[in-house]
Design a protein around this motif. Structure first.
Motif, PDB file in Angstrom:
ATOM      1  N   PRO A  69       0.809  -1.233   0.000  1.00 20.02           N
ATOM      2  CA  PRO A  69       0.000   0.000   0.000  1.00 20.02           C
ATOM      3  C   PRO A  69       0.837   1.276   0.000  1.00 20.02           C
ATOM      4  O   PRO A  69       0.417   2.286  -0.571  1.00 20.02           O
ATOM      5  CB  PRO A  69      -0.821  -0.121   1.284  1.00 20.02           C
ATOM      6  N   LYS A  70       2.023   1.253   0.614  1.00 18.81           N
ATOM      7  CA  LYS A  70       2.875   2.439   0.637  1.00 18.81           C
ATOM      8  C   LYS A  70       3.408   2.764  -0.757  1.00 18.81           C
ATOM      9  O   LYS A  70       3.455   3.925  -1.168  1.00 18.81           O
ATOM     10  CB  LYS A  70       4.035   2.237   1.619  1.00 18.81           C
ATOM     11  N   LYS A  71       3.807   1.727  -1.485  1.00 19.28           N
ATOM     12  CA  LYS A  71       4.326   1.945  -2.836  1.00 19.28           C
ATOM     13  C   LYS A  71       3.238   2.463  -3.776  1.00 19.28           C
ATOM     14  O   LYS A  71       3.528   3.163  -4.748  1.00 19.28           O
ATOM     15  CB  LYS A  71       4.940   0.658  -3.390  1.00 19.28           C
ATOM     16  N   ARG A  72       1.992   2.119  -3.489  1.00 18.42           N
ATOM     17  CA  ARG A  72       0.887   2.578  -4.334  1.00 18.42           C
ATOM     18  C   ARG A  72       0.791   4.096  -4.361  1.00 18.42           C
ATOM     19  O   ARG A  72       0.255   4.669  -5.295  1.00 18.42           O
ATOM     20  CB  ARG A  72      -0.446   2.009  -3.832  1.00 18.42           C
ATOM     21  N   GLU A  73       1.303   4.748  -3.344  1.00 21.46           N
ATOM     22  CA  GLU A  73       1.228   6.208  -3.246  1.00 21.46           C
ATOM     23  C   GLU A  73       2.495   6.890  -3.762  1.00 21.46           C
ATOM     24  O   GLU A  73       2.587   8.110  -3.726  1.00 21.46           O
ATOM     25  CB  GLU A  73       0.979   6.620  -1.793  1.00 21.46           C
ATOM     26  N   GLU A  74       3.468   6.113  -4.227  1.00 21.74           N
ATOM     27  CA  GLU A  74       4.716   6.681  -4.732  1.00 21.74           C
ATOM     28  C   GLU A  74       4.603   6.956  -6.231  1.00 21.74           C
ATOM     29  O   GLU A  74       4.413   6.035  -7.032  1.00 21.74           O
ATOM     30  CB  GLU A  74       5.881   5.727  -4.461  1.00 21.74           C
ATOM     31  N   VAL A  75       4.723   8.213  -6.600  1.00 25.43           N
ATOM     32  CA  VAL A  75       4.535   8.616  -7.999  1.00 25.43           C
ATOM     33  C   VAL A  75       5.526   7.910  -8.927  1.00 25.43           C
ATOM     34  O   VAL A  75       5.159   7.478 -10.024  1.00 25.43           O
ATOM     35  CB  VAL A  75       4.663  10.146  -8.147  1.00 25.43           C
ATOM     36  N   MET A  76       6.786   7.784  -8.493  1.00 22.65           N
ATOM     37  CA  MET A  76       7.796   7.185  -9.365  1.00 22.65           C
ATOM     38  C   MET A  76       7.505   5.719  -9.662  1.00 22.65           C
ATOM     39  O   MET A  76       7.878   5.211 -10.732  1.00 22.65           O
ATOM     40  CB  MET A  76       9.191   7.338  -8.763  1.00 22.65           C
ATOM     41  N   GLU A  77       6.844   5.035  -8.764  1.00 24.98           N
ATOM     42  CA  GLU A  77       6.428   3.659  -9.047  1.00 24.98           C
ATOM     43  C   GLU A  77       5.424   3.647 -10.200  1.00 24.98           C
ATOM     44  O   GLU A  77       5.462   2.785 -11.077  1.00 24.98           O
ATOM     45  CB  GLU A  77       5.796   3.026  -7.801  1.00 24.98           C
ATOM     46  N   ILE A 148      -3.297   5.189 -22.125  1.00 21.83           N
ATOM     47  CA  ILE A 148      -2.573   4.434 -21.104  1.00 21.83           C
ATOM     48  C   ILE A 148      -3.485   4.102 -19.932  1.00 21.83           C
ATOM     49  O   ILE A 148      -3.447   2.989 -19.392  1.00 21.83           O
ATOM     50  CB  ILE A 148      -1.341   5.225 -20.624  1.00 21.83           C
ATOM     51  N   THR A 149      -4.337   5.050 -19.538  1.00 22.93           N
ATOM     52  CA  THR A 149      -5.286   4.797 -18.451  1.00 22.93           C
ATOM     53  C   THR A 149      -6.222   3.652 -18.815  1.00 22.93           C
ATOM     54  O   THR A 149      -6.503   2.767 -17.993  1.00 22.93           O
ATOM     55  CB  THR A 149      -6.104   6.065 -18.131  1.00 22.93           C
ATOM     56  N   ALA A 150      -6.684   3.648 -20.067  1.00 18.76           N
ATOM     57  CA  ALA A 150      -7.574   2.583 -20.532  1.00 18.76           C
ATOM     58  C   ALA A 150      -6.850   1.239 -20.570  1.00 18.76           C
ATOM     59  O   ALA A 150      -7.408   0.204 -20.167  1.00 18.76           O
ATOM     60  CB  ALA A 150      -8.129   2.926 -21.906  1.00 18.76           C
ATOM     61  N   LYS A 151      -5.591   1.237 -21.042  1.00 16.96           N
ATOM     62  CA  LYS A 151      -4.817  -0.002 -21.111  1.00 16.96           C
ATOM     63  C   LYS A 151      -4.552  -0.555 -19.713  1.00 16.96           C
ATOM     64  O   LYS A 151      -4.558  -1.770 -19.498  1.00 16.96           O
ATOM     65  CB  LYS A 151      -3.493   0.245 -21.826  1.00 16.96           C
ATOM     66  N   GLN A 191      -8.150  -2.913  -5.724  1.00 19.36           N
ATOM     67  CA  GLN A 191      -7.765  -1.672  -5.043  1.00 19.36           C
ATOM     68  C   GLN A 191      -6.780  -0.876  -5.888  1.00 19.36           C
ATOM     69  O   GLN A 191      -6.871   0.356  -5.982  1.00 19.36           O
ATOM     70  CB  GLN A 191      -7.149  -2.010  -3.677  1.00 19.36           C
ATOM     71  N   LEU A 192      -5.831  -1.582  -6.507  1.00 17.85           N
ATOM     72  CA  LEU A 192      -4.849  -0.906  -7.352  1.00 17.85           C
ATOM     73  C   LEU A 192      -5.515  -0.271  -8.567  1.00 17.85           C
ATOM     74  O   LEU A 192      -5.196   0.866  -8.925  1.00 17.85           O
ATOM     75  CB  LEU A 192      -3.777  -1.906  -7.801  1.00 17.85           C
ATOM     76  N   LYS A 193      -6.432  -0.975  -9.176  1.00 20.28           N
ATOM     77  CA  LYS A 193      -7.142  -0.441 -10.338  1.00 20.28           C
ATOM     78  C   LYS A 193      -7.869   0.855  -9.979  1.00 20.28           C
ATOM     79  O   LYS A 193      -7.862   1.813 -10.754  1.00 20.28           O
ATOM     80  CB  LYS A 193      -8.147  -1.473 -10.865  1.00 20.28           C
ATOM     81  N   ALA A 194      -8.472   0.885  -8.805  1.00 18.27           N
ATOM     82  CA  ALA A 194      -9.219   2.074  -8.382  1.00 18.27           C
ATOM     83  C   ALA A 194      -8.308   3.289  -8.232  1.00 18.27           C
ATOM     84  O   ALA A 194      -8.757   4.430  -8.369  1.00 18.27           O
ATOM     85  CB  ALA A 194      -9.946   1.785  -7.069  1.00 18.27           C
ATOM     86  N   LEU A 195      -7.016   3.056  -7.960  1.00 15.22           N
ATOM     87  CA  LEU A 195      -6.073   4.157  -7.782  1.00 15.22           C
ATOM     88  C   LEU A 195      -5.576   4.738  -9.103  1.00 15.22           C
ATOM     89  O   LEU A 195      -4.985   5.817  -9.129  1.00 15.22           O
ATOM     90  CB  LEU A 195      -4.863   3.687  -6.974  1.00 15.22           C
ATOM     91  N   LYS A 198      -6.243   8.327 -10.196  1.00 15.15           N
ATOM     92  CA  LYS A 198      -5.570   9.341  -9.378  1.00 15.15           C
ATOM     93  C   LYS A 198      -4.070   9.408  -9.675  1.00 15.15           C
ATOM     94  O   LYS A 198      -3.492  10.502  -9.828  1.00 15.15           O
ATOM     95  CB  LYS A 198      -5.782   9.025  -7.886  1.00 15.15           C
ATOM     96  N   MET A 199      -3.423   8.244  -9.778  1.00 17.03           N
ATOM     97  CA  MET A 199      -1.971   8.206  -9.843  1.00 17.03           C
ATOM     98  C   MET A 199      -1.402   8.303 -11.258  1.00 17.03           C
ATOM     99  O   MET A 199      -0.301   8.835 -11.452  1.00 17.03           O
ATOM    100  CB  MET A 199      -1.462   6.923  -9.171  1.00 17.03           C
ATOM    101  N   ILE A 200      -2.119   7.808 -12.254  1.00 17.62           N
ATOM    102  CA  ILE A 200      -1.593   7.867 -13.620  1.00 17.62           C
ATOM    103  C   ILE A 200      -1.416   9.305 -14.101  1.00 17.62           C
ATOM    104  O   ILE A 200      -0.379   9.634 -14.693  1.00 17.62           O
ATOM    105  CB  ILE A 200      -2.468   7.033 -14.580  1.00 17.62           C
TER     106      ILE A 200
END
Length: 219
Positions: A69-77, A148-151, A191-195, A198-200
């Motif tokens: 979950p922490k890495k999910r919030e890292e932009v560079m990831e 990219i968001t769609a892919k 959960q990752l898909k839902a993010l 926001k993150m892309i």
């Protein structure tokens, strides 16, 4: 056809039992990695990725993000994930993926842009992409954000569907513990898909800033 499909499902289930058991063992299985857990069972079940290497790279990154979950919030990831997702866009995507990997070297330091520009030109010349300088000057990463968001959504749906298909058809071929683990991965991927929405965009902004530094170096 249904007979072949049944055999395929059984093969997937048997493969899955191995990597799920590795997950259940946790730290006792030192050879098992998070990416292997997902890759070995579903890499061949993702039609949106034609190249096995690209599939493995993508799944390694999304499984790492899903599992932490922490890495999910890292932009560079997410920047790395976006770069890898370009492989899913026909023709231009593969080239942009290569350029994107080089852009990671730029950071936010303008002084680093010139050597990276030379590397990008060398790369473009090597892949025979015409006028390299003109191509770099005209590159607009932001126009690919929607694709990219769609892919990304398609990839996550395929991973979730692949694991769900195994659970639906495996029957007694996997244990209750393995089934619980697979269901846990489905939740993580959801959960990752839902993010993504926001993150892309944040990842594109970061990557585009690096591109702008390189484009300025042209002048």
């Amino acid at each position: 056809m249904s007979g072949l499909m049944d055999l395929q499902i059984k093969r997937w289930a048997l493969d899955t039992s191995g990597w799920l058991w590795g997950t259940v063992q946790g730290s006792f299985n030192e050879k098992q990695t998070t990416s292997q857990i997902i890759v070995d069972a579903v890499v061949g079940m993702i039609p949106v990725v034609g190249d096995a290497t690209a599939a493995r790279d993508l799944i390694a990154v999304v499984s790492r993000l899903a599992d932490d979950p922490k890495k999910r919030e890292e932009v560079m990831e997410w920047v790395l994930l976006v770069i890898l997702l370009f492989a899913l866009i026909p023709v231009a995507g593969g080239v942009i993926k290569g350029v994107g990997r080089l852009l990671l070297k730029v950071g936010k330091n303008a002084a680093e842009a010139a050597p990276v520009l030379r590397e990008i030109v060398t790369f473009l010349n090597r892949v025979g992409h015409g006028n390299a300088v003109k191509w770099i000057k005209e590159l607009d990463l932001m126009k690919y954000q929607g694709q990219i968001t769609a892919k990304f959504g398609e990839l996550m749906d395929q991973l979730i569907a692949a694991l769900q298909a195994i659970l639906d058809h495996a029957g007694l071929l996997i244990t209750p513990a393995m089934r619980t683990t697979a269901q846990g991965w489905i939740t993580k991927f959801q959960q990752l898909k839902a993010l993504g929405s926001k993150m892309i965009p944040q990842a594109f902004k970061e990557l585009n800033e690096r591109l702008k530094l390189v484009q300025k170096a042209l002048y």
